[in-house]
Design a protein around this motif. Structure first.
Motif, PDB file in Angstrom:
ATOM      1  N   ALA A 352      36.276 -78.911  17.411  1.00 59.69           N
ATOM      2  CA  ALA A 352      36.209 -80.367  17.576  1.00 59.69           C
ATOM      3  C   ALA A 352      36.961 -80.732  18.853  1.00 59.69           C
ATOM      4  CB  ALA A 352      36.857 -81.054  16.379  1.00 59.69           C
ATOM      5  N   PRO A 353      36.761 -81.941  19.353  1.00 59.00           N
ATOM      6  CA  PRO A 353      37.484 -82.342  20.567  1.00 59.00           C
ATOM      7  C   PRO A 353      38.999 -82.267  20.388  1.00 59.00           C
ATOM      8  CG  PRO A 353      35.775 -83.945  20.030  1.00 59.00           C
ATOM      9  CD  PRO A 353      35.814 -82.973  18.894  1.00 59.00           C
ATOM     10  N   ASP A 354      39.466 -82.433  19.150  1.00 60.09           N
ATOM     11  CA  ASP A 354      40.914 -82.425  18.912  1.00 60.09           C
ATOM     12  C   ASP A 354      41.452 -81.060  18.512  1.00 60.09           C
ATOM     13  OD1 ASP A 354      40.809 -85.106  19.457  1.00 60.09           O
ATOM     14  OD2 ASP A 354      40.606 -85.688  17.345  1.00 60.09           O
ATOM     15  N   SER A 355      40.612 -80.034  18.494  1.00 60.24           N
ATOM     16  CA  SER A 355      41.117 -78.676  18.228  1.00 60.24           C
ATOM     17  C   SER A 355      42.104 -78.318  19.345  1.00 60.24           C
ATOM     18  CB  SER A 355      39.965 -77.664  18.243  1.00 60.24           C
ATOM     19  OG  SER A 355      39.028 -77.959  17.238  1.00 60.24           O
ATOM     20  N   THR A 356      43.189 -77.638  18.976  1.00 67.16           N
ATOM     21  CA  THR A 356      44.223 -77.363  19.983  1.00 67.16           C
ATOM     22  C   THR A 356      44.331 -75.858  20.266  1.00 67.16           C
ATOM     23  OG1 THR A 356      45.951 -77.071  18.328  1.00 67.16           O
ATOM     24  CG2 THR A 356      45.588 -79.333  19.146  1.00 67.16           C
ATOM     25  N   ARG A 357      44.978 -75.553  21.386  1.00 73.69           N
ATOM     26  CA  ARG A 357      45.217 -74.153  21.730  1.00 73.69           C
ATOM     27  C   ARG A 357      46.187 -73.509  20.726  1.00 73.69           C
ATOM     28  NH1 ARG A 357      45.052 -73.224  28.138  1.00 73.69           N
ATOM     29  NH2 ARG A 357      43.009 -74.169  28.441  1.00 73.69           N
ATOM     30  N   GLU A 358      47.100 -74.307  20.197  1.00 77.46           N
ATOM     31  CA  GLU A 358      48.041 -73.767  19.198  1.00 77.46           C
ATOM     32  C   GLU A 358      47.255 -73.326  17.959  1.00 77.46           C
ATOM     33  OE1 GLU A 358      48.555 -76.750  20.829  1.00 77.46           O
ATOM     34  OE2 GLU A 358      49.915 -75.690  22.204  1.00 77.46           O
ATOM     35  N   GLU A 359      46.308 -74.134  17.552  1.00 76.92           N
ATOM     36  CA  GLU A 359      45.468 -73.748  16.403  1.00 76.92           C
ATOM     37  C   GLU A 359      44.678 -72.488  16.741  1.00 76.92           C
ATOM     38  OE1 GLU A 359      44.295 -77.870  14.140  1.00 76.92           O
ATOM     39  OE2 GLU A 359      43.384 -77.519  16.087  1.00 76.92           O
ATOM     40  N   ALA A 360      44.148 -72.461  17.966  1.00 76.87           N
ATOM     41  CA  ALA A 360      43.374 -71.286  18.384  1.00 76.87           C
ATOM     42  C   ALA A 360      44.259 -70.044  18.355  1.00 76.87           C
ATOM     43  CB  ALA A 360      42.794 -71.518  19.774  1.00 76.87           C
ATOM     44  N   ASP A 361      45.508 -70.180  18.803  1.00 76.19           N
ATOM     45  CA  ASP A 361      46.423 -69.029  18.801  1.00 76.19           C
ATOM     46  C   ASP A 361      46.669 -68.533  17.375  1.00 76.19           C
ATOM     47  OD1 ASP A 361      46.573 -69.123  21.539  1.00 76.19           O
ATOM     48  OD2 ASP A 361      48.443 -70.280  21.604  1.00 76.19           O
ATOM     49  N   ARG A 362      46.770 -69.472  16.430  1.00 79.72           N
ATOM     50  CA  ARG A 362      46.963 -69.081  15.015  1.00 79.72           C
ATOM     51  C   ARG A 362      45.759 -68.283  14.523  1.00 79.72           C
ATOM     52  NH1 ARG A 362      49.707 -73.902  14.066  1.00 79.72           N
ATOM     53  NH2 ARG A 362      47.975 -75.101  13.240  1.00 79.72           N
ATOM     54  N   LEU A 363      44.583 -68.763  14.875  1.00 80.32           N
ATOM     55  CA  LEU A 363      43.350 -68.065  14.471  1.00 80.32           C
ATOM     56  C   LEU A 363      43.304 -66.665  15.077  1.00 80.32           C
ATOM     57  CD1 LEU A 363      40.302 -67.840  13.582  1.00 80.32           C
ATOM     58  CD2 LEU A 363      39.736 -68.991  15.709  1.00 80.32           C
ATOM     59  N   ILE A 364      43.620 -66.575  16.359  1.00 84.12           N
ATOM     60  CA  ILE A 364      43.538 -65.284  17.055  1.00 84.12           C
ATOM     61  C   ILE A 364      44.536 -64.292  16.445  1.00 84.12           C
ATOM     62  CG2 ILE A 364      43.931 -64.137  19.297  1.00 84.12           C
ATOM     63  CD1 ILE A 364      43.005 -67.027  20.466  1.00 84.12           C
ATOM     64  N   ALA A 365      45.750 -64.767  16.186  1.00 86.68           N
ATOM     65  CA  ALA A 365      46.772 -63.880  15.606  1.00 86.68           C
ATOM     66  C   ALA A 365      46.325 -63.408  14.217  1.00 86.68           C
ATOM     67  CB  ALA A 365      48.115 -64.613  15.523  1.00 86.68           C
ATOM     68  N   ALA A 366      45.794 -64.315  13.424  1.00 87.22           N
ATOM     69  CA  ALA A 366      45.400 -63.965  12.054  1.00 87.22           C
ATOM     70  C   ALA A 366      44.211 -63.007  12.060  1.00 87.22           C
ATOM     71  CB  ALA A 366      45.057 -65.225  11.269  1.00 87.22           C
ATOM     72  N   LEU A 367      43.248 -63.241  12.957  1.00 84.14           N
ATOM     73  CA  LEU A 367      42.069 -62.371  12.996  1.00 84.14           C
ATOM     74  C   LEU A 367      42.447 -60.992  13.536  1.00 84.14           C
ATOM     75  CD1 LEU A 367      39.101 -62.518  12.224  1.00 84.14           C
ATOM     76  CD2 LEU A 367      38.567 -63.304  14.537  1.00 84.14           C
TER      77      LEU A 367
END
Ligand code: PLP
Length: 379
Positions: A352-367
């Motif tokens: 979404a437009p409000d998705s953040t890089r911090e959220e992306a970093d959480r996803l990347i670390a978890a995956l």
């Protein structure tokens, strides 16, 4: 429960605050738009204003917008009644193998009733070409149904060019476009594609579930799917879902006002894809997606259902494909001819437009962590 880290906006979106506020006001004003007294007329007036807003979002006239209960209803209506309209031409339907089940299952149902179906196959990237469509057209083709933006790959299909090709072959062939994922996700308004019928849905754009709209181009004499009290100019009976319609319109208005939304969404998606590839060498990109908000990746041989569950347990929401598959392998990725290990590890990420890089970093670390703790099978 962990904080929610949501990367499944193609499945559904959170209700925008503007939509919630509009819905609360509409629920409080409980009048029936068909009632003749002032309280009912006020409800009808509000629905009229909401129709104008949704028409602006579609780039069409308000008289071309008919509210429905969801995208699935819009697809069913357009296809089932579209082929009826074209029955004098013949009983041939053209669609694509990458459509949503709302289109594919409807076409298959018609096939069982005696219609002939041509399903265009995508290439390895999930693309369908204009030439492919042109070659499939026949003198007895009644209807073409092609989606605008694929919900699993984020690939944008060349709908405007395809409409031109179809109309050049024969202006009498109806063109339906399932634009549920494409609505408000491209710079050009949907009506500019030239399609005769366009399906959209409220819950993909920050509106509530349980509302959508079908654009019916002026002059197209589509019969109703639902008959009854004659609401929506006789084309869609059923008392108007005033609160849902209000929320849908408010969401459209809010999305249109956010002019930088497409760039912000695309930027966070690009960031995520780049970092994911760097962090997990085994990860392959199935489709980077032309859509600003959708891409598909795979961890070949890994069971994507397990990955989705492991991340889900940490409050991170991604999908192994369309939410409608419920565990079955994706018909879209299968049609693209992906090797079996790629199919098993396929994941859809949507932003979404409000998705953040911090959220992306959480996803990347978890995956990354999940990929190290789960073992792939290469069969
Ligand atoms: N078409 C596409 C491309 C979709 O992605 C969806 C929902 O995921 C639908 C149709 C169905 O829409 P709805 O959930 O509003 O019935």
């Amino acid at each position: 429960m962990n904080t929610l880290t949501y990367f499944d906006y193609a499945a559904t979106t959170p209700l925008r605050p503007e939509a919630l506020e509009a819905m609360a006001a509409a629920l409080a004003h409980f009048g029936n738009p068909s009632s003749r007294y002032a309280y009912g007329r006020e409800a009808a007036h509000r629905v009229k204003e909401h129709r104008e807003t949704v028409a602006r979002a579609l780039g069409c006239a308000p008289g071309e917008v008919f509210f429905t209960s969801c995208g699935t209803e819009g697809d069913n209506w357009a296809i089932r009644k579209g082929v009826e309209l074209g029955r004098r031409r013949g009983r041939h339907i053209v669609t694509t193998a990458v459509e949503h089940a709302a289109v594919l299952e409807t076409c298959r149902d018609l096939e069982r009733q005696g219609y002939e179906l041509t399903c265009l196959r995508p290439d390895r990237q999930g693309r369908i070409g204009v030439e492919q469509l042109r070659a499939a057209l026949r003198p007895d083709t009644a209807l073409v149904s092609m989606m605008l933006m694929n919900n699993e790959t984020g690939v944008v299909l060349p709908v405007a060019d395809c409409v031109r090709a179809v109309k050049a072959f024969d202006p009498g062939i109806l063109f339906h476009c399932d634009a549920v994922q494409g609505f408000l996700k491209l710079p050009d308004p949907l009506a500019a594609t030239g399609a005769d019928l366009i399906t959209v849905s409220g819950h993909k754009v920050g509106g509530p579930k349980g509302v959508g709209a079908l654009y019916v181009k002026k002059g197209v004499r589509l019969a109703p799917l639902l008959t009854g009290g004659g609401q929506e100019e006789g084309l869609r009976s059923g008392t108007e879902a005033t609160a849902q319609i209000a929320g849908f319109a408010a969401a459209c208005q809010a999305v249109m006002a956010d002019t930088g939304r497409l760039e912000r969404t695309a930027a966070v998606k690009a960031y995520t894809l780049e970092r994911l590839q760097a962090a997990i060498p085994a990860l392959e990109v199935i489709s980077p997606g032309d859509a600003p908000h959708i891409c598909a990746v795979t961890l070949p041989g890994y069971p994507s259902e397990v990955l989705v569950r492991v991340l889900g347990d940490q409050g991170i929401c991604i999908s192994s494909g369309s939410a409608c598959h419920k565990g079955k392998p994706s018909h879209v990725f299968a049609a693209m001819g992906l090797p079996r290990p790629w199919l098993s590890g396929a994941l859809r990420l949507s932003f979404a437009p409000d998705s953040t890089r911090e959220e992306a970093d959480r996803l990347i670390a978890a995956l990354t962590q999940a990929s190290q703790s789960i073992f792939p099978t290469m069969s």
